[in-house]
Design a protein around this motif. Sequence first.
Motif, PDB file in Angstrom:
ATOM      1  N   ASN A   1       0.783  -1.241   0.000  1.00 54.54           N
ATOM      2  CA  ASN A   1       0.000   0.000   0.000  1.00 54.54           C
ATOM      3  C   ASN A   1       0.810   1.282   0.000  1.00 54.54           C
ATOM      4  N   SER A   2       2.115   1.164  -0.093  1.00 55.25           N
ATOM      5  CA  SER A   2       2.915   2.394  -0.037  1.00 55.25           C
ATOM      6  C   SER A   2       4.266   2.222  -0.719  1.00 55.25           C
ATOM      7  N   VAL A   3       4.930   3.336  -0.876  1.00 50.09           N
ATOM      8  CA  VAL A   3       6.274   3.316  -1.443  1.00 50.09           C
ATOM      9  C   VAL A   3       7.181   4.117  -0.516  1.00 50.09           C
ATOM     10  N   ARG A   4       8.435   3.619  -0.352  1.00 54.12           N
ATOM     11  CA  ARG A   4       9.391   4.327   0.499  1.00 54.12           C
ATOM     12  C   ARG A   4      10.571   4.770  -0.355  1.00 54.12           C
ATOM     13  N   ILE A   5      11.017   5.988  -0.108  1.00 54.97           N
ATOM     14  CA  ILE A   5      12.146   6.523  -0.886  1.00 54.97           C
ATOM     15  C   ILE A   5      13.258   6.962   0.057  1.00 54.97           C
ATOM     16  N   GLN A   6      14.463   6.478  -0.230  1.00 50.65           N
ATOM     17  CA  GLN A   6      15.642   7.004   0.466  1.00 50.65           C
ATOM     18  C   GLN A   6      16.282   8.030  -0.446  1.00 50.65           C
ATOM     19  N   TRP A   7      16.399   9.239   0.071  1.00 49.85           N
ATOM     20  CA  TRP A   7      16.813  10.370  -0.756  1.00 49.85           C
ATOM     21  C   TRP A   7      18.321  10.621  -0.684  1.00 49.85           C
TER      22      TRP A   7
ATOM     23  N   ASP B   1      19.600  13.367  -0.037  1.00 49.10           N
ATOM     24  CA  ASP B   1      19.912  14.295   1.063  1.00 49.10           C
ATOM     25  C   ASP B   1      19.902  13.603   2.426  1.00 49.10           C
ATOM     26  N   GLY B   2      19.763  12.250   2.413  1.00 47.08           N
ATOM     27  CA  GLY B   2      19.837  11.485   3.653  1.00 47.08           C
ATOM     28  C   GLY B   2      18.481  11.241   4.305  1.00 47.08           C
ATOM     29  N   HIS B   3      17.426  11.881   3.782  1.00 45.94           N
ATOM     30  CA  HIS B   3      16.089  11.754   4.359  1.00 45.94           C
ATOM     31  C   HIS B   3      15.392  10.509   3.801  1.00 45.94           C
ATOM     32  N   THR B   4      14.396   9.993   4.545  1.00 45.38           N
ATOM     33  CA  THR B   4      13.578   8.884   4.041  1.00 45.38           C
ATOM     34  C   THR B   4      12.110   9.309   4.097  1.00 45.38           C
ATOM     35  N   SER B   5      11.376   9.022   3.038  1.00 40.64           N
ATOM     36  CA  SER B   5       9.958   9.373   2.985  1.00 40.64           C
ATOM     37  C   SER B   5       9.147   8.134   2.630  1.00 40.64           C
ATOM     38  N   GLN B   6       7.900   8.160   3.099  1.00 35.54           N
ATOM     39  CA  GLN B   6       7.000   7.064   2.758  1.00 35.54           C
ATOM     40  C   GLN B   6       5.664   7.650   2.295  1.00 35.54           C
ATOM     41  N   TYR B   7       5.121   7.121   1.206  1.00 33.57           N
ATOM     42  CA  TYR B   7       3.891   7.662   0.626  1.00 33.57           C
ATOM     43  C   TYR B   7       2.874   6.544   0.458  1.00 33.57           C
ATOM     44  N   ASN B   8       1.693   6.809   0.994  1.00 31.18           N
ATOM     45  CA  ASN B   8       0.582   5.873   0.850  1.00 31.18           C
ATOM     46  C   ASN B   8       0.075   5.913  -0.599  1.00 31.18           C
ATOM     47  N   PHE B   9      -0.259   4.756  -1.158  1.00 31.23           N
ATOM     48  CA  PHE B   9      -0.682   4.720  -2.569  1.00 31.23           C
ATOM     49  C   PHE B   9      -1.978   5.509  -2.818  1.00 31.23           C
ATOM     50  N   ASN B  10      -2.934   5.419  -1.867  1.00 29.79           N
ATOM     51  CA  ASN B  10      -4.184   6.178  -2.063  1.00 29.79           C
ATOM     52  C   ASN B  10      -3.891   7.679  -2.095  1.00 29.79           C
ATOM     53  N   TRP B  11      -2.995   8.085  -1.219  1.00 28.88           N
ATOM     54  CA  TRP B  11      -2.612   9.505  -1.150  1.00 28.88           C
ATOM     55  C   TRP B  11      -1.994   9.932  -2.486  1.00 28.88           C
ATOM     56  N   LEU B  12      -1.117   9.077  -3.004  1.00 23.95           N
ATOM     57  CA  LEU B  12      -0.455   9.397  -4.281  1.00 23.95           C
ATOM     58  C   LEU B  12      -1.445   9.406  -5.438  1.00 23.95           C
TER      59      LEU B  12
END
Length: 414
Positions: free
Chosen positions: A93-99, A101-112
């Motif tokens: 249900n989501s995707v995680r990105i390691q950037w 700039d050292g940050h990590t983000s996670q995005y819910n598929f419905n949100w996207l």
Amino acid sequence: MFALRIIKSTNNFVNSLPKTARKIHKHNVLYNNKPEDLLNLVIRGESLQFPYVWLRENCQCEHCYHTSAQSRILDWSKFDLNVKANEVSESENSVRIQWSDGHTSQYNFNWLKFRSFTPENQKKYTETIYKPKKETWHGKDFSNILYKRDYSDIVGSEEALYEWLHKLSVYGVALIKNTPSSETAVDGVVDRIGFTKRTHYGIKFVVQHVQNTSNVAYLSSTLQLHTDLPYYEYCPGTNLLHYLVQTVSEGGENLLSDCHYTANYMKQHHPEQYKLLTDVEVEWSDIGTEFGNDFFKLHRAPVICLDCHGEIERINFSIPQRGSHFPGPIELVKPWYEAHSLFWDLNHQFAAKFKAESGDILAFNNIRLLHGRSAYEDSSNNVRKIIGAYIDWDEIYSRLRCLKVKLKNEDGIC
Ligand code: OGA
Ligand code: ZN
Ligand code: ZN
């Protein structure tokens, strides 16, 4: 959990994807995406693309986004426009990105998915959440487009209020029936929506025959087709007119015209006159004293104000409230009057005529419709009294969106 698919964000991967980048030509500059600017995802069978810069800026973690304020708090001074995804991993249900700039983000598929950049999705969001699509009308169809609800429904049912506000925004006019006969009854409707827009005529105003009036609307003579308060830069968006007592004699009839219909017609059949009305600024004015307070309001704007898409943003029209100073070049005076006259004729040709009854609240979009009233006879046994209030479109659209989220909750809207 995130081990399902690990994608190293390399050019090889990106190059293997279909070329769906759109080219946009604006202001003589050609914009297009480089493949490495976009994340490609397949969400429930649909191939979608999201720019990395947008993803990074819209990280929903507590360092980038304040949950209770529902606002971005990311520090722009540290933002890297060319941020790269070092690693992208998907779960169900989501995707995680390691950037980079050292940050990590996670995005819910419905949100996207709700924020997908496809033109179809952007259109859907625009029309269902941003602002309902307007439908123009000719006066002969007025009885079909006029949506009516009882006062008790509007103040008692959120579904009814939503439906009524939706129709008001689509057609620019809607009616409330069987309003209690009280000077404060209109407040019940206002309170359900938000709050009124105060003007120098008061928080609310009374339309009644007054001999030495501060405004020609407060006479019993004909009120020519107009918009209220065109001399306000921040012009009230909607009028609510509660017909507390409608005249029993002939007259006092309402005239309503959808200027979006008229303007479209002019654009098609009289493009030169249309251009004069969209381009030439005139001066709208109201000077006087009300409740002991003096006012001197001026605002310069064309009759038809367009937004950056060339769509109508606001209509200004009033014979009494257009000042005698003409701010444009002298050569444009006569052509402008001719265009104005055509607009006047067409609006009369396309207008609907009806007569509000005692107990009606007539609501209409003050920056879209022209409204007028025929003369009536005022005497001791034939009085006419309207309690009026203005509400801005910001409040109406806001209420519509809140009701939509509450009544038709869909995951990912906010
Ligand atoms: C006004 C107005 C309508 C009416 O007061 O500006 O348009 O029916 N009144 O009197
Ligand atoms: Zn973050
Ligand atoms: Zn008016």
